[in-house]
Write a protein that holds these residues in place. Structure first.
Motif: not given
Lengths: 212, 212
Positions: B167, B171, B174, B184-185, B187-189, B191-192, B197, B200
């Motif tokens: 993660v 970051y 990006e 992406k998938r 990473n998004q999972t 990050l939840k 969070k 971060h």
């Protein structure tokens, strides 16, 4: 643990990361086969489709063992530690173990990557100075840490993963012509251990002009 | 295990290695104090004599814990794993654990170091392209590995040290303007998850313009 077939190290005699794994196997008394991957010849044999299929990272070493393929030398060493008997390379005491990891990780992440072949090829002209700077800076930072942790070896009086990382890095430093290599005493002590001698880049299957 | 005082993370909000340790502490529910070390201000506060005394490597993070000071984020995570209860970040199954180490080590040694601030400052003009190249190449290599190992998270369905490494690296990618960030998938999972969070870079003590 399934262990009918010998592990295979796909490596290069001169690669410090390949050497780490050879030391580890020698210390543990693990028999293995080697498949040389010449990082220079033919533009680098690590870039072939065949090798990419084995190790998408296209670096050496890659180790086929127990039905899986592992790259990243420290991951291999850790796996061997957990699945094979023999000389312990990670102390059972958590603080000592953390120090072994800290030194190993600093060499593996903080010194080696920025002077490895792939990075140097990108830099071309400046490469000698670049490698010197990073190795020098890295060793200078390592010195006070080793002052705290070292006994006969990097962390107290037992050979550990930290020694496996130190010795090949000193070899790289000497090859790149670094004039002041610190940790000389430690390095010389460790180099007397059979596992470090027999795994040395000067006497591997793919070493040119071996023994000369 | 002596644990009367809270550990102290000397770190920087934006440093991906500092973030790894913050995620780890959050996942384990470990309270900690933070001392910000601004890597930009005053030419880099990591280069002060005071900080050098704490961490000769002059990078962040450095963690004071149980009477010792540890640098190298993965060494810290491993130490926490061995001395604290809570969410396991290294699977007990040796093969899964080796895969976690392989992915973590590849990010920590193979991608992050060659695009970190110290290296980029050395390169100046070419730095954006340099960072892009390494991150891109690294993620491309990671993709087929994750295809083999991933479930909901990097290695099967449990959050591990590999996610802690992935993660913050995404970051960085990006931030450096990499246009195609893979994974992406995943990473998004990840990050939840609360621990990711709250740790971060956008919401740390030393984050400028927090919450804006």
């Amino acid at each position: 643990m399934a262990n009918q077939t010998k592990p295979i190290i796909h490596g290069y005699f001169r690669s410090s990361c390949s050497w780490r794994v050879r030391i580890d196997f020698a210390l543990k008394g693990i028999e293995f086969d080697q498949v040389p991957v010449n990082l220079i010849k033919d533009g680098g044999q690590q870039f072939t489709e065949q090798y990419k299929g084995l190790n998408p990272i296209q670096q050496v070493p890659a180790v086929q063992i127990d039905g899986i393929t592992l790259s990243q030398s420290l991951a291999v060493i850790q796996y061997i530690e957990e699945t094979r008997r023999g000389h312990r390379l990670l102390p059972t005491d958590p603080k000592k173990c953390a120090q072994v990891h800290m030194i190993s990780d600093f060499i593996a992440s903080g010194i080696q990557p920025v002077q490895n072949l792939y990075v140097l090829q990108k830099l071309r002209a400046e490469k000698v100075q670049w490698a010197h700077n990073f190795i020098q800076r890295g060793f200078e930072a390592l010195e006070p840490i080793l002052k705290e942790t070292a006994g006969k070896y990097c962390v107290r009086d037992e050979i550990s993963m930290a020694d496996i990382c130190l010795v090949p890095q000193v070899y790289n430093a000497e090859r790149s012509g670094c004039c002041s290599v610190p940790n000389k005493r430690l390095n010389q002590t460790v180099l007397k251990v059979d596992a470090f001698k027999e795994s040395h880049p000067s006497c591997q299957l793919d070493t040119p002009f071996r023994g000369k």
